[in-house]
Design a protein around this motif. Structure first.
Motif, PDB file in Angstrom:
ATOM      1  N   ILE A 222       0.876  -1.174   0.000  1.00  0.00           N
ATOM      2  CA  ILE A 222       0.000   0.000   0.000  1.00  0.00           C
ATOM      3  C   ILE A 222       0.911   1.221   0.000  1.00  0.00           C
ATOM      4  O   ILE A 222       1.648   1.454   0.959  1.00  0.00           O
ATOM      5  CB  ILE A 222      -0.937   0.011   1.224  1.00  0.00           C
ATOM      6  CG1 ILE A 222      -1.827  -1.238   1.215  1.00  0.00           C
ATOM      7  CG2 ILE A 222      -1.780   1.285   1.224  1.00  0.00           C
ATOM      8  CD1 ILE A 222      -2.729  -1.362   2.427  1.00  0.00           C
ATOM      9  N   ASP A 223       0.863   1.945  -1.107  1.00  0.00           N
ATOM     10  CA  ASP A 223       1.706   3.128  -1.272  1.00  0.00           C
ATOM     11  C   ASP A 223       1.038   4.349  -0.641  1.00  0.00           C
ATOM     12  O   ASP A 223      -0.192   4.411  -0.553  1.00  0.00           O
ATOM     13  CB  ASP A 223       1.941   3.409  -2.760  1.00  0.00           C
ATOM     14  CG  ASP A 223       2.748   2.314  -3.437  1.00  0.00           C
ATOM     15  OD1 ASP A 223       3.693   1.801  -2.801  1.00  0.00           O
ATOM     16  OD2 ASP A 223       2.432   1.970  -4.590  1.00  0.00           O
ATOM     17  N   PRO A 224       1.841   5.347  -0.227  1.00  0.00           N
ATOM     18  CA  PRO A 224       1.247   6.582   0.293  1.00  0.00           C
ATOM     19  C   PRO A 224       0.368   7.246  -0.770  1.00  0.00           C
ATOM     20  O   PRO A 224       0.688   7.218  -1.960  1.00  0.00           O
ATOM     21  CB  PRO A 224       2.440   7.468   0.626  1.00  0.00           C
ATOM     22  CG  PRO A 224       3.605   6.543   0.736  1.00  0.00           C
ATOM     23  CD  PRO A 224       3.308   5.393  -0.195  1.00  0.00           C
ATOM     24  N   ARG A 225      -0.708   7.826  -0.330  1.00  0.00           N
ATOM     25  CA  ARG A 225      -1.630   8.534  -1.226  1.00  0.00           C
ATOM     26  C   ARG A 225      -1.087   9.949  -1.447  1.00  0.00           C
ATOM     27  O   ARG A 225      -0.737  10.643  -0.494  1.00  0.00           O
ATOM     28  CB  ARG A 225      -3.003   8.593  -0.570  1.00  0.00           C
ATOM     29  CG  ARG A 225      -4.089   9.221  -1.423  1.00  0.00           C
ATOM     30  CD  ARG A 225      -5.404   9.233  -0.639  1.00  0.00           C
ATOM     31  NE  ARG A 225      -6.479   9.710  -1.456  1.00  0.00           N
ATOM     32  CZ  ARG A 225      -7.405   8.938  -2.015  1.00  0.00           C
ATOM     33  NH1 ARG A 225      -7.366   7.622  -1.822  1.00  0.00           N
ATOM     34  NH2 ARG A 225      -8.369   9.461  -2.745  1.00  0.00           N
ATOM     35  N   PRO A 226      -1.057  10.422  -2.710  1.00  0.00           N
ATOM     36  CA  PRO A 226      -0.608  11.798  -2.947  1.00  0.00           C
ATOM     37  C   PRO A 226      -1.667  12.792  -2.458  1.00  0.00           C
ATOM     38  O   PRO A 226      -2.842  12.671  -2.790  1.00  0.00           O
ATOM     39  CB  PRO A 226      -0.420  11.869  -4.461  1.00  0.00           C
ATOM     40  CG  PRO A 226      -1.147  10.707  -5.031  1.00  0.00           C
ATOM     41  CD  PRO A 226      -1.308   9.689  -3.946  1.00  0.00           C
TER      42      PRO A 226
ATOM     43  N   VAL B 259       5.438  24.963   1.554  1.00  0.00           N
ATOM     44  CA  VAL B 259       6.511  23.985   1.774  1.00  0.00           C
ATOM     45  C   VAL B 259       6.116  23.063   2.920  1.00  0.00           C
ATOM     46  O   VAL B 259       5.251  23.394   3.733  1.00  0.00           O
ATOM     47  CB  VAL B 259       7.860  24.671   2.070  1.00  0.00           C
ATOM     48  CG1 VAL B 259       8.359  25.432   0.845  1.00  0.00           C
ATOM     49  CG2 VAL B 259       7.769  25.591   3.263  1.00  0.00           C
ATOM     50  N   GLN B 260       6.757  21.927   2.992  1.00  0.00           N
ATOM     51  CA  GLN B 260       6.376  20.897   3.953  1.00  0.00           C
ATOM     52  C   GLN B 260       6.552  21.316   5.401  1.00  0.00           C
ATOM     53  O   GLN B 260       5.734  20.981   6.249  1.00  0.00           O
ATOM     54  CB  GLN B 260       7.142  19.599   3.685  1.00  0.00           C
ATOM     55  CG  GLN B 260       6.647  18.460   4.545  1.00  0.00           C
ATOM     56  CD  GLN B 260       7.056  17.110   4.025  1.00  0.00           C
ATOM     57  OE1 GLN B 260       7.571  16.975   2.924  1.00  0.00           O
ATOM     58  NE2 GLN B 260       6.824  16.079   4.816  1.00  0.00           N
ATOM     59  N   GLY B 261       7.591  22.064   5.715  1.00  0.00           N
ATOM     60  CA  GLY B 261       7.828  22.424   7.113  1.00  0.00           C
ATOM     61  C   GLY B 261       7.901  21.166   7.967  1.00  0.00           C
ATOM     62  O   GLY B 261       8.595  20.214   7.630  1.00  0.00           O
ATOM     63  N   SER B 262       7.129  21.108   9.048  1.00  0.00           N
ATOM     64  CA  SER B 262       7.106  19.919   9.914  1.00  0.00           C
ATOM     65  C   SER B 262       5.890  19.042   9.639  1.00  0.00           C
ATOM     66  O   SER B 262       5.583  18.135  10.405  1.00  0.00           O
ATOM     67  CB  SER B 262       7.107  20.356  11.391  1.00  0.00           C
ATOM     68  OG  SER B 262       5.936  21.098  11.692  1.00  0.00           O
ATOM     69  N   LEU B 263       5.196  19.291   8.522  1.00  0.00           N
ATOM     70  CA  LEU B 263       3.992  18.532   8.183  1.00  0.00           C
ATOM     71  C   LEU B 263       4.327  17.072   7.936  1.00  0.00           C
ATOM     72  O   LEU B 263       5.297  16.749   7.253  1.00  0.00           O
ATOM     73  CB  LEU B 263       3.347  19.144   6.940  1.00  0.00           C
ATOM     74  CG  LEU B 263       1.950  18.672   6.593  1.00  0.00           C
ATOM     75  CD1 LEU B 263       0.969  19.055   7.699  1.00  0.00           C
ATOM     76  CD2 LEU B 263       1.514  19.286   5.272  1.00  0.00           C
TER      77      LEU B 263
ATOM     78  N   TYR C 144       0.348   9.497   3.595  1.00  0.00           N
ATOM     79  CA  TYR C 144       0.316  10.467   2.500  1.00  0.00           C
ATOM     80  C   TYR C 144       1.721  10.918   2.114  1.00  0.00           C
ATOM     81  O   TYR C 144       2.613  10.985   2.935  1.00  0.00           O
ATOM     82  CB  TYR C 144      -0.494  11.712   2.906  1.00  0.00           C
ATOM     83  CG  TYR C 144      -1.962  11.412   3.100  1.00  0.00           C
ATOM     84  CD1 TYR C 144      -2.844  11.454   2.022  1.00  0.00           C
ATOM     85  CD2 TYR C 144      -2.456  11.068   4.347  1.00  0.00           C
ATOM     86  CE1 TYR C 144      -4.190  11.166   2.190  1.00  0.00           C
ATOM     87  CE2 TYR C 144      -3.806  10.778   4.525  1.00  0.00           C
ATOM     88  CZ  TYR C 144      -4.660  10.827   3.448  1.00  0.00           C
ATOM     89  OH  TYR C 144      -5.988  10.540   3.614  1.00  0.00           O
ATOM     90  N   VAL C 145       1.840  11.250   0.843  1.00  0.00           N
ATOM     91  CA  VAL C 145       3.023  11.932   0.331  1.00  0.00           C
ATOM     92  C   VAL C 145       2.515  13.276  -0.187  1.00  0.00           C
ATOM     93  O   VAL C 145       1.431  13.354  -0.775  1.00  0.00           O
ATOM     94  CB  VAL C 145       3.740  11.119  -0.776  1.00  0.00           C
ATOM     95  CG1 VAL C 145       2.861  10.870  -1.981  1.00  0.00           C
ATOM     96  CG2 VAL C 145       5.043  11.775  -1.175  1.00  0.00           C
ATOM     97  N   PHE C 146       3.263  14.341   0.059  1.00  0.00           N
ATOM     98  CA  PHE C 146       2.755  15.682  -0.207  1.00  0.00           C
ATOM     99  C   PHE C 146       3.245  16.226  -1.550  1.00  0.00           C
ATOM    100  O   PHE C 146       4.411  16.103  -1.899  1.00  0.00           O
ATOM    101  CB  PHE C 146       3.177  16.644   0.909  1.00  0.00           C
ATOM    102  CG  PHE C 146       2.710  16.191   2.261  1.00  0.00           C
ATOM    103  CD1 PHE C 146       1.360  16.090   2.541  1.00  0.00           C
ATOM    104  CD2 PHE C 146       3.622  15.845   3.241  1.00  0.00           C
ATOM    105  CE1 PHE C 146       0.925  15.664   3.784  1.00  0.00           C
ATOM    106  CE2 PHE C 146       3.196  15.419   4.487  1.00  0.00           C
ATOM    107  CZ  PHE C 146       1.846  15.327   4.765  1.00  0.00           C
ATOM    108  N   LEU C 147       2.321  16.854  -2.255  1.00  0.00           N
ATOM    109  CA  LEU C 147       2.606  17.592  -3.480  1.00  0.00           C
ATOM    110  C   LEU C 147       2.192  19.035  -3.202  1.00  0.00           C
ATOM    111  O   LEU C 147       1.204  19.269  -2.509  1.00  0.00           O
ATOM    112  CB  LEU C 147       1.802  17.036  -4.655  1.00  0.00           C
ATOM    113  CG  LEU C 147       1.946  15.531  -4.911  1.00  0.00           C
ATOM    114  CD1 LEU C 147       0.971  15.084  -5.976  1.00  0.00           C
ATOM    115  CD2 LEU C 147       3.371  15.203  -5.313  1.00  0.00           C
TER     116      LEU C 147
END
Length: 185
Positions: free
Chosen positions: A49-53, A115-119, A124-127
């Motif tokens: 199960i891959d992280p969801r974008p 930007v990602q910061g500490s998120l 999930y993977v972030f775009l």
């Protein structure tokens, strides 16, 4: 053709209940397939199960020129593509903002870069998608002062003017002179 087989295949509980990202072994258990024409063997497999974008979108902002930067706490984002039943509550930490908009003070268009910061989030993977800060020029109205005069035949006096707003922003300065249209002397 499944009709030549009798019995059932059972898959282990760890895979059927898997919902978080990771790799899971597909265990074939309690299987009792049989057929007089086949020698049946079983081999386990894997489920990944891959992280969801998840897209984090900086919201466009607008302000009039003030000589100040847009307040950082007023930048906002929206999210696209949470899994059904999930929302921002599954996120930990916080995103940040970078880019030309952060320091912008003059009229123009500037990129707001989330930007990602500490998120962080397990599944999930972030775009990131940029927004735009639009700083519009401050309206400045210049007008000739009323009731200016001169004596017939004399040279033109220095024509006076004012502007609204009367005080300019920061160290901005306004200079120039008025000229009248040629006509009577």
């Amino acid at each position: 053709d499944k009709s030549v087989l009798s019995g059932e295949i059972s898959i282990g509980q760890s895979v059927t209940e898997a919902k978080n990202t990771g790799t899971y072994t597909i265990n074939i258990s309690n299987s009792n397939l049989s057929s007089p024409n086949y020698l049946i063997s079983y081999q386990n497999g894997t489920l990944t199960i891959d992280p969801r974008p998840l897209t984090i979108i900086a919201q466009d902002q607008q302000m009039s020129y003030s000589g100040e930067t847009f307040p950082l706490q007023n930048y906002t984002v929206t999210y696209e593509n949470f899994a059904t039943g999930e929302g921002p509550g599954v996120l930990s930490g916080s995103h940040g903002f970078e880019g030309p908009a952060i320091e912008a003070v003059n009229a123009g268009s500037y990129a707001i870069e989330p930007v990602q910061g500490s998120l962080w989030a397990d599944n999930y993977v972030f775009l990131f998608q940029e927004g735009t800060l639009q700083i519009t020029p401050l309206e400045l109205h210049v007008y000739a002062l009323p009731n200016q005069s001169k004596h017939f035949g004399a040279g033109d006096p220095v024509l006076e003017y004012s502007h609204v707003p009367t005080e300019l922003i920061a160290s901005n300065a306004f200079s120039g002179s008025l000229q009248r249209a040629p006509g009577e002397t």
